[in-house]
Scaffold this active site. Structure first.
Site, PDB file in Angstrom:
ATOM      1  N   ASN A 177     -50.880  -6.137   1.785  1.00  8.62           N
ATOM      2  CA  ASN A 177     -50.325  -5.707   3.045  1.00  8.62           C
ATOM      3  C   ASN A 177     -50.638  -4.376   3.495  1.00  8.62           C
ATOM      4  O   ASN A 177     -50.276  -3.370   2.790  1.00  8.62           O
ATOM      5  CB  ASN A 177     -48.891  -5.700   2.888  1.00  8.62           C
ATOM      6  CG  ASN A 177     -48.236  -7.295   2.767  1.00  8.62           C
ATOM      7  OD1 ASN A 177     -48.303  -8.131   3.477  1.00  8.62           O
ATOM      8  ND2 ASN A 177     -48.036  -7.704   1.410  1.00  8.62           N
ATOM      9  N   GLU A 178     -51.662  -4.415   4.365  1.00  6.24           N
ATOM     10  CA  GLU A 178     -52.273  -3.043   4.820  1.00  6.24           C
ATOM     11  C   GLU A 178     -51.463  -2.257   5.808  1.00  6.24           C
ATOM     12  O   GLU A 178     -50.349  -2.733   6.077  1.00  6.24           O
ATOM     13  CB  GLU A 178     -53.432  -3.348   5.575  1.00  6.24           C
ATOM     14  CG  GLU A 178     -54.702  -4.208   4.677  1.00  6.24           C
ATOM     15  CD  GLU A 178     -55.513  -3.281   3.515  1.00  6.24           C
ATOM     16  OE1 GLU A 178     -55.064  -2.114   3.600  1.00  6.24           O
ATOM     17  OE2 GLU A 178     -56.204  -3.822   3.019  1.00  6.24           O
ATOM     18  N   PRO A 179     -51.705  -1.068   5.720  1.00  2.43           N
ATOM     19  CA  PRO A 179     -51.075  -0.065   6.704  1.00  2.43           C
ATOM     20  C   PRO A 179     -50.809  -0.981   8.147  1.00  2.43           C
ATOM     21  O   PRO A 179     -51.813  -1.391   8.697  1.00  2.43           O
ATOM     22  CB  PRO A 179     -51.863   1.214   6.816  1.00  2.43           C
ATOM     23  CG  PRO A 179     -52.415   1.408   5.616  1.00  2.43           C
ATOM     24  CD  PRO A 179     -52.647  -0.215   5.250  1.00  2.43           C
ATOM     25  N   SER A 181     -48.584  -3.295   8.496  1.00  2.00           N
ATOM     26  CA  SER A 181     -48.129  -4.707   8.220  1.00  2.00           C
ATOM     27  C   SER A 181     -46.390  -4.751   8.692  1.00  2.00           C
ATOM     28  O   SER A 181     -46.066  -3.803   8.513  1.00  2.00           O
ATOM     29  CB  SER A 181     -48.052  -4.895   6.679  1.00  2.00           C
ATOM     30  OG  SER A 181     -49.515  -5.331   6.362  1.00  2.00           O
ATOM     31  N   SER A 196     -59.122  -0.306   1.158  1.00  2.00           N
ATOM     32  CA  SER A 196     -58.569  -1.108   0.117  1.00  2.00           C
ATOM     33  C   SER A 196     -59.907  -1.874  -0.545  1.00  2.00           C
ATOM     34  O   SER A 196     -60.063  -2.008  -1.755  1.00  2.00           O
ATOM     35  CB  SER A 196     -57.679  -2.430   0.821  1.00  2.00           C
ATOM     36  OG  SER A 196     -56.481  -1.912   1.070  1.00  2.00           O
TER      37      SER A 196
END
Length: 645
Positions: A177-179, A181, A196
Site C-alpha cells: 500500500n503505497e503513499p 492509499s 518501493s
C-alpha cells in the site's frame, strides 16, 4: 551462531521508575515496546504468535495469521521454527494469509514472497498445505481481480485475521500500500512506486528487473485484523516510526492509519526507536539521569533548538526549553555547564588520530605513546575505508604509523557485468590473455534469481581487489603486505542474501589480530547499511576481540568506530574528530575515484542516489560546519569516530 546484538552504550536518559509510564509515553498515540536488539524484539513477537496459536489450540480452534515478508520478519520466522522444533509448537491449527506478492512472478523465483515465506518458515513447520494462502502472481492479468475478491472472501470465511504482524517501508508502506492509499482499500493489484522498487532492487540485481506491480492486502483488510503487531528494526526506520507513533494520521504515510486500530502494538529495537521523544529528548517527558555525556547531548540539542553556539546559551534558554531539571540535578549554573560542554567537545578535535608524540595527551582523544602505533583498519567492503575515513587513513600514514587495512568481504556482487567485460577488453587490447568471449558466454547464461557463477564472482572480486590496492597507493600505503583481503565466507553466497556469521568467519579475523597485534583498530560501526553486511562485519570483529581479550597486546589496544556511507555519528556521541585540510579532501576524493567499478553508477545505492565521493565530502563538510556553528574552529572537513573501548 547466535546474534551478538552489537550496540553502543548511551549513558543517561530517563530515570527508571521516577515517572509513570503514561507520562513518559504522553506523545505516543500507539503503544510501543522498545527492545535492546532486533533478536530480542523478534523473539517477543514470535512468543506473541505462539501464545495466539496455543490459546486457540486449547479450544480446538483455528488460528488465522496474517504474515508479512521482507527483511523485518526474518528473525521472527527463525524464532518460530526454533520454538516449533524445541518446544513442540504445532502449526496444524494455523491458517496463514500472506500480506502481498510481486506481480507477475513465479513462486519458484527466490525474490518472490512465496519462495521466501516457504524457505524461511512454512517448509520447516507442520502446517497443512491447504491452510496456506499466498497471492497467486502467475495468473493472467484478467483473472487477478476475481482472485483478489476470493482472497478477501476466504479471510472473511474464517472470521477475519486473529493476528497480523507487519513491517513497514521507510515511507510508511504497509504491504504494498503505497503513499496515498485509502483506508477502505481491499486486496487488489497495485502499481509499485519508484521508492518501493528501489528498496528491493538489490535482490533483483537492479531496478530494471523489479516487477512494476504487486498484489497486496488493502489498508481496509489490514485494519479489520483483531490484533496487529508492527515491527521495525534499525536506524533507517527511526523517522517513519516517529511519524507512525507520534505523528498525525496522513495518507502520505499509510502506516499512520494504524493509530485508529483498537489493538495495535509497535515493536522496535533501539535503533528504530531513536527519534521517539522519550528516547531522543527524554527531558521533555520525565526525570533524567545526567552523566557528563548526556549533558552534552542535551546542550547540543538546545543549541540546535535556539540556533546558538554553546557559549551563547542563556539561563532563559534552558528554562524555556524544559532543561531546568539539568540545572537542578547538577547544581551548576548555566554558564558553567556551557563551558564544560564546550571544552568537552573541543577536546574531541585532534589532527593526530594516532596520538601526538612527545605531547601532553591528558585532554587528547588518543595516547601519545606508543609511537609509532600498529594500526589495523577494518573495511567491510573494498571502499568503506576511503569513503568513511580516507582523510584519517592519509594522516595515520603521513604521521609515521604502521598501518594495515583488512577488507572483510570481496564486494563482488557490486560489480556490474559490463564492467567485467570492459576490464577484459582492456586486458585483450593490452595483449594479455583473451577471455572476453568466454566470460561473455558465462554472463549470457546466467539465470535470473540464481547465484552468480563462481567464475564470474572471482573476476568481480579481482576487480575490486585491484581497485582497493590502487586506492591504498593513492593514500600512501605502498607495502602490499599491509593490505589484507579476508573474503569472509558469510558473504560468498553469490547473491544479495548473505549467510549467517560463523566461527570460520571469526577465526579469520582472530588470526589477523594475532598476527598484527594492533595498538589501534578502526572498524565500521554502522547499522544503517541497507544490506546488512556492515552489521555482520562489526560483529565479526567484536566476536574476534572476545576470543583474544585476555592476550597481553589487547591491554594496549583501542577500538575506534567510523560510520559507513549512509549516515554520520551525531556529535553528542563523538570521541574523536579529525579535521582535514583542503588538499587532504582532494586526495581522499582521488582515492575514492580509484574504485572505478563503483563510479557513476552505484549498483546498490540505498535511498541516497549520490556517488560515494559526493556523500563523503558533503558529510565531512557538514560535520565541520556543525562544529563551527557550535563555536569551534572552522575547518574544511572533519571525520568523526566513536571509541568503543
Amino acid at each position: 551462531m547466535a546474534a551478538r546484538n552489537y550496540k553502543l552504550n548511551k549513558p543517561g536518559g530517563l530515570k527508571p521508575g521516577a515517572d509513570p509510564a503514561d507520562i513518559i509515553r504522553k506523545f505516543e498515540k500507539v503503544y510501543t515496546n522498545i527492545f535492546t536488539s532486533e533478536s530480542s524484539g523478534s523473539m517477543y513477537v514470535a512468543r506473541e504468535i505462539e501464545n495466539c496459536i496455543r490459546e486457540k489450540q486449547k479450544f480446538g480452534e483455528l488460528c488465522i495469521l496474517g504474515i508479512t515478508t521482507g527483511k523485518s520478519p526474518v528473525g521472527v520466522f527463525r524464532a518460530l521454527v526454533e520454538i516449533h522444533k524445541k518446544e513442540n509448537l504445532s502449526f496444524r491449527n494455523v491458517v496463514v494469509f500472506s500480506l502481498d506478492e510481486f506481480f507477475p512472478i513465479s513462486p519458484k523465483e527466490q525474490q518472490s514472497r512465496n519462495w521466501l515465506i516457504h524457505e524461511s518458515l512454512l517448509d520447516h513447520v507442520d502446517i497443512l498445505p491447504e491452510n496456506i494462502h499466498i497471492p497467486d502472481s502467475t495468473l493472467p492479468l484478467d483473472k487477478v481481480a476475481a482472485f483478489c475478491r476470493d482472497y478477501e472472501a476466504k479471510i472473511e470465511e474464517y472470521g477475519g485475521l486473529d493476528l497480523l504482524f507487519l513491517g513497514t517501508g521507510v515511507q510508511g508502506q504497509l504491504g504494498f500500500n503505497e503513499p496515498g492509499s485509502y483506508t477502505n482499500t481491499r486486496t487488489r493489484l497495485v502499481a509499485l512506486g519508484n521508492e518501493s522498487r528501489q528498496a528491493v532492487s538489490s535482490i533483483f540485481y537492479g531496478i530494471d528487473n523489479v516487477p512494476r506491480k504487486a498484489i497486496t492486502m488493502g489498508l481496509g483488510t489490514i485494519l479489520k485484523a483483531k490484533r496487529i503487531i508492527l515491527m521495525a528494526w534499525g536506524e533507517e526506520k527511526a523517522t517513519v516510526i516517529k511519524d507512525i507513533v507520534e505523528g498525525e494520521e496522513n495518507s502520505a504515510t499509510p502506516a499512520t492509519c494504524l493509530q485508529k486500530h483498537p489493538n495495535i502494538e509497535v515493536v522496535v529495537d533501539e535503533g528504530a526507536s531513536q527519534e521517539l521523544t522519550r528516547v531522543k529528548t527524554p527531558w521533555l517527558v520525565g526525570t533524567c539521569l545526567w552523566p557528563e555525556r548526556f549533558i552534552r547531548t542535551a546542550v547540543l540539542w538546545l543549541c540546535r533548538k535556539v540556533d546558538k553556539p554553546i557559549l551563547k546559551l542563556t539561563y532563559q534558554d534552558y528554562i524555556d526549553n524544559r532543561l531546568g531539571q539539568l540545572l537542578e540535578a547538577t547544581g551548576q549554573i548555566y554558564d558553567m555547564i556551557n563551558i564544560q560542554v564546550f571544552n568537552d567537545l573541543q577536546h574531541t578535535i585532534s589532527g593526530w588520530p594516532g596520538g601526538k608524540p612527545n605531547a601532553d595527551d591528558s585532554t587528547r582523544p588518543e595516547r601519545a605513546t606508543p609511537y609509532p602505533k600498529r594500526v589495523l583498519i577494518f573495511s567491510p567492503h573494498p571502499d568503506d575505508d576511503v569513503i568513511s575515513m580516507g582523510g584519517t587513513f592519509i594522516r595515520l600514514i603521513a604521521q609515521g604509523h604502521d598501518v594495515h587495512v583488512a577488507y572483510q568481504t570481496s564486494g563482488n556482487i557490486a560489480v556490474l557485468d559490463d564492467i567485467v567485460l570492459q576490464t577484459l577488453d582492456t586486458a585483450r587490447e593490452c595483449g594479455f590473455v583473451d577471455r572476453y568471449n568466454e566470460v561473455q558466454e558465462i554472463i549470457n547464461n546466467k539465470k535470473k534469481g540464481e547465484a552468480e557463477p563462481i567464475e564470474l564472482r572471482r573476476l568481480k572480486g579481482s576487480i575490486r581487489r585491484a581497485e582497493a590496492k590502487a586506492a591504498c597507493r593513492q593514500m600512501g600505503l605502498t607495502d602490499p603486505s599491509h593490505v589484507h583481503f579476508l573474503n569472509l565466507p558469510f558473504y560468498e553466497t553469490g547473491g544479495v542474501k548473505k549467510g549467517l556469521l560463523t566461527d570460520k568467519d571469526i577465526q579469520i579475523v582472530v588470526d589477523l589480530l594475532r598476527e598484527i597485534k594492533p595498538h589501534q583498530i578502526y572498524a565500521a560501526g554502522d547499522l544503517s547499511d541497507p544490506h546488512g553486511t556492515h552489521r555482520v562485519c562489526i560483529e565479526a570483529v567484536l566476536a574476534a576481540m572476545e576470543v583474544v581479550q585476555d592476550e597481553e597486546w589487547v591491554k594496549e589496544c583501542r577500538l575506534w568506530l567510523y560510520r559507513g556511507a549512509w549516515q554520520e555519528w551525531d556529535l553528542d556521541m563523538v570521541d574523536m574528530a579529525v579535521p582535514l585540510s583542503p588538499d587532504e579532501v582532494i586526495q581522499k576524493r582521488h582515492a575514492i575515484y580509484r574504485h572505478l567499478s563503483q563510479k557513476d553508477i552505484v549498483p546498490f545505492p540505498g535511498e541516497d542516489k549520490r556517488e560515494f565521493w559526493q556523500r563523503a565530502e558533503e558529510r565531512n563538510q557538514n560535520t565541520a560546519r556543525l562544529y563551527d556553528k557550535l563555536g569551534m574552529a572552522e575547518y574544511q572537513a572533519i571525520e568523526v569516530f566513536v571509541r568503543l573501548f
